[in-house]
Design an enzyme around this catalytic site. Structure first.
Site, mmCIF file in Angstrom:
data_model
loop_
_atom_site.group_PDB
_atom_site.id
_atom_site.type_symbol
_atom_site.label_atom_id
_atom_site.label_comp_id
_atom_site.label_asym_id
_atom_site.label_seq_id
_atom_site.Cartn_x
_atom_site.Cartn_y
_atom_site.Cartn_z
ATOM 1 N N TRP A 187 4.379 -2.598 2.521
ATOM 2 C CA TRP A 187 5.666 -1.903 2.570
ATOM 3 C C TRP A 187 6.581 -2.762 3.420
ATOM 4 O O TRP A 187 6.302 -3.043 4.578
ATOM 5 C CB TRP A 187 5.555 -0.479 3.088
ATOM 6 N N ASP A 283 6.101 -13.968 -6.496
ATOM 7 C CA ASP A 283 6.926 -12.759 -6.371
ATOM 8 C C ASP A 283 8.085 -12.666 -7.362
ATOM 9 O O ASP A 283 8.325 -13.575 -8.154
ATOM 10 C CB ASP A 283 7.436 -12.685 -4.929
HETATM 11 C C1 LIG Z 1 6.660 -4.234 -9.719
HETATM 12 C C2 LIG Z 1 7.263 -3.909 -8.399
HETATM 13 C C3 LIG Z 1 6.579 -4.257 -7.234
HETATM 14 C C4 LIG Z 1 7.137 -3.968 -5.996
HETATM 15 N N1 LIG Z 1 6.468 -4.336 -4.865
HETATM 16 C C5 LIG Z 1 6.988 -4.027 -3.652
HETATM 17 C C6 LIG Z 1 6.272 -4.365 -2.464
HETATM 18 O O1 LIG Z 1 5.209 -4.973 -2.505
HETATM 19 N N2 LIG Z 1 6.817 -3.981 -1.278
HETATM 20 C C7 LIG Z 1 8.000 -3.307 -1.190
HETATM 21 O O2 LIG Z 1 8.418 -2.960 -0.086
HETATM 22 N N3 LIG Z 1 8.714 -3.014 -2.300
HETATM 23 C C8 LIG Z 1 8.219 -3.346 -3.524
HETATM 24 N N4 LIG Z 1 8.914 -3.037 -4.656
HETATM 25 C C9 LIG Z 1 10.215 -2.364 -4.531
HETATM 26 C C10 LIG Z 1 10.070 -0.904 -4.185
HETATM 27 O O3 LIG Z 1 9.187 -0.268 -5.073
HETATM 28 C C11 LIG Z 1 11.423 -0.221 -4.217
HETATM 29 O O4 LIG Z 1 12.271 -0.853 -3.295
HETATM 30 C C12 LIG Z 1 11.341 1.248 -3.935
HETATM 31 O O5 LIG Z 1 12.601 1.845 -4.136
HETATM 32 C C13 LIG Z 1 10.899 1.494 -2.515
HETATM 33 O O6 LIG Z 1 10.833 2.866 -2.291
HETATM 34 P P1 LIG Z 1 11.113 3.505 -0.865
HETATM 35 O O7 LIG Z 1 12.592 3.458 -0.660
HETATM 36 O O8 LIG Z 1 10.601 4.881 -1.019
HETATM 37 O O9 LIG Z 1 10.391 2.706 0.135
HETATM 38 C C14 LIG Z 1 8.391 -3.323 -5.911
HETATM 39 C C15 LIG Z 1 9.079 -2.971 -7.083
HETATM 40 C C16 LIG Z 1 8.524 -3.276 -8.308
HETATM 41 C C17 LIG Z 1 9.289 -2.914 -9.558
#
Ligand SMILES: Cc1cc2nc3c(=O)[nH]c(=O)nc-3n(C[C@H](O)[C@H](O)[C@H](O)COP(=O)(O)O)c2cc1C
Length: 481
Positions: A187, A283
């Site tokens: 996260w 990434d």
């Molecule tokens: C395929 C994919 C992988 C992702 N991997 C991550 C990750 O490893 N870490 C992260 O912080 N956000 C990642 N994201 C982005 C978050 O899912 C996105 O910012 C989401 O809105 C975060 O939710 P939150 O605001 O509840 O933290 C990813 C998005 C996608 C589409």
């Protein structure tokens, strides 16, 4: 339409001619990526792929299920995402908000209007099979790219609760496998899951975490959607699927997971455990992100459906499947942006901008320097803060057509007059920033300039053919066919 399971979605994809089955054995180490990457880069995003025999794993793997405009809409149970946009617009118009905070509240209220609140049920198929001695090796977890530090779960729904308010968060954060019952929890600094974790660390309390995989494809989309902190992603999922998400209690902690998901990993993060280096990982940016310290997730139990399918994706040099997920998010959240900036007409995050690097926004310009107002406003809105470059164009530009955008950009911009530089929080994945998580942003005003804006001469008209001549030409060409 609410899908009963990921398998149900696979059946619908197959019926729509949107699925290819891969019956031969394929290795989740690199081989699945190479096949999926070729598919994702084929015209229109290719097909979804179901790898039926994954080497050394007990379950099939689904990938590229969201990777086209059509499949993204199918995943959300509609023929066209615009159906959702129109509905949300109608719900939000009920009472125009006077501030962003109010707009967020209104979004929550609008989603609830559809009776989309999640509801707790007594049992769920996600707990059909129980592994009391959890072992991640049964899952076909991919090593995506050659320099990746190991295998990564790429489409998990990481479920946590705010220890102060009890508010739930569901975020999609990749998870690097450490051993059969441990992963990293990636996260990032600015995400809600990380905020919850920092609070558990302050309180020195063990943080319960549940990870759900699969189920209705709406869930993984909701996990990636930029829902404001404090609004439950399962509420958004319920709104989208027109049916409440049914949740069951985990077996080893008090968190709740979708009853119809495919796998559940139950566990915790220790507040005082030393962080270790996660990554590198190929990434979204098209580059590897280098190792950075992250906490570890300890798995106490795995439960799953008997006929579970493991969902996965890959990220890397664009275009990739995540482009379609990001575009759907922008479309669905555009009505919320418009509540605050009623001059905004449309917005696009081009695939080449790898998510946060480039946003193109068209506006109906009515006063001087309005483009600059919009740029600053967007940088202040939730995850839009990560945007490195914002290009503002006039309302008649199709923001989804990069060729049109570049034409206006180069034609209308005097670089010194029309570009502003500012600084702010940056995507931690951006390797070009001088320090991690902080960088420069550029806003480019590519709109026509009007009276009241400094250093502008008389603006010439854009060349357009006379409509009657166009109509007559249509008739002539039709007659010649
Ligand atoms: C395929 C994919 C992988 C992702 N991997 C991550 C990750 O490893 N870490 C992260 O912080 N956000 C990642 N994201 C982005 C978050 O899912 C996105 O910012 C989401 O809105 C975060 O939710 P939150 O605001 O509840 O933290 C990813 C998005 C996608 C589409």
């Amino acid at each position: 339409m609410a899908y009963e399971s990921l398998r149900h979605f696979v059946q619908q994809l197959e019926a729509a001619g949107e699925l290819k089955r891969i019956p031969v054995e394929v290795d989740p180490i690199l081989e699945i990526t190479e096949i999926a990457d070729r598919e994702m880069k084929s015209p229109g995003g290719g097909k979804a792929l179901l790898f039926e025999k994954c080497r050394d794993a007990g379950f099939p793997l689904l990938i590229n299920a969201y990777g086209s405009t059509k499949r993204m809409a199918l995943a959300l149970g509609v023929a066209d995402i615009e159906e959702i946009v129109r509905e949300l617009e109608t719900l939000l118009k009920a009472k125009p908000p006077t501030s962003f905070r109010e707009a967020i509240g209104l979004l929550g209220a609008a989603l609830e209007l559809r009776h989309a609140r999640p509801k707790l049920v007594g049992s769920g198929v996600c707990q059909q099979m129980v592994m009391k001695a959890p072992d991640l090796r049964v899952l076909p977890v991919q090593k995506c790219w050659p320099l990746d530090a190991g295998r990564f779960l790429t489409l998990p729904l990481v479920i946590t609760r705010d220890p102060d308010t009890g508010a739930r968060n569901v975020g999609t954060y990749r998870m690097q496998v450490v051993d059969e019952r441990t992963t990293f929890m990636h996260w990032q600094l600015h995400k809600t899951g990380a905020r919850h974790w920092r609070r558990y660390v302050e309180l020195k309390r063990r943080m319960p975490v549940a990870v759900a995989l699969g189920g209705d494809p709406v869930y993984a989309f909701a996990g990636t959607a930029p829902m404001p902190d404090g609004l439950d992603e399962f509420l958004l999922a319920g709104f989208l699927r027109r049916k409440s998400v049914e949740l069951v209690k985990c077996q080893t902690n008090d968190l709740e997971v979708p009853a119809n998901c495919d796998f559940v990993l139950e566990g915790y993060v220790e507040p005082e455990e030393k962080l270790d280096l996660e990554g590198p990982f190929g990434d979204h940016t098209g580059y590897y992100t280098l190792p950075e310290p992250y906490p570890k997730f300890h798995i106490e139990r795995i439960t799953h459906r008997a006929d579970a399918i493991y969902p996965s994706t890959i990220v890397g040099p664009p275009p990739m499947e995540d482009f379609y997920m990001g575009t759907a998010s922008v479309r669905i959240f555009l009505p919320v942006f418009k509540l605050n900036f009623n001059e905004i007409v449309d917005m696009a995050l081009p695939a080449e901008g790898a998510f946060h690097n480039l946003v193109v926004v068209s506006i109906k310009k009515t006063f001087p320097y309005q483009a600059m107002k919009v740029m600053h406003g967007l940088w202040g809105m939730g995850q839009m803060m990560f945007t490195k470059m914002i290009v503002v164009v006039d309302e008649d530009v199709n923001v989804h057509n990069l060729s049109e955008v570049v034409f206006r950009l180069t034609a209308n911009v005097d670089p010194e007059r029309d570009m502003i530089f500012t600084k702010g929080p940056a995507d931690v994945l951006d390797h070009a920033t001088p320090v991690i998580g902080f960088g420069t942003k550029v806003g480019i005003d590519a709109t026509h300039k009007i009276k009241g804006e400094a250093n502008c001469r008389e603006w010439p008209p854009l060349i357009r053919m006379d409509p009657t001549v166009k109509k007559r030409t249509d008739d002539i060409l039709r007659a010649l066919r």
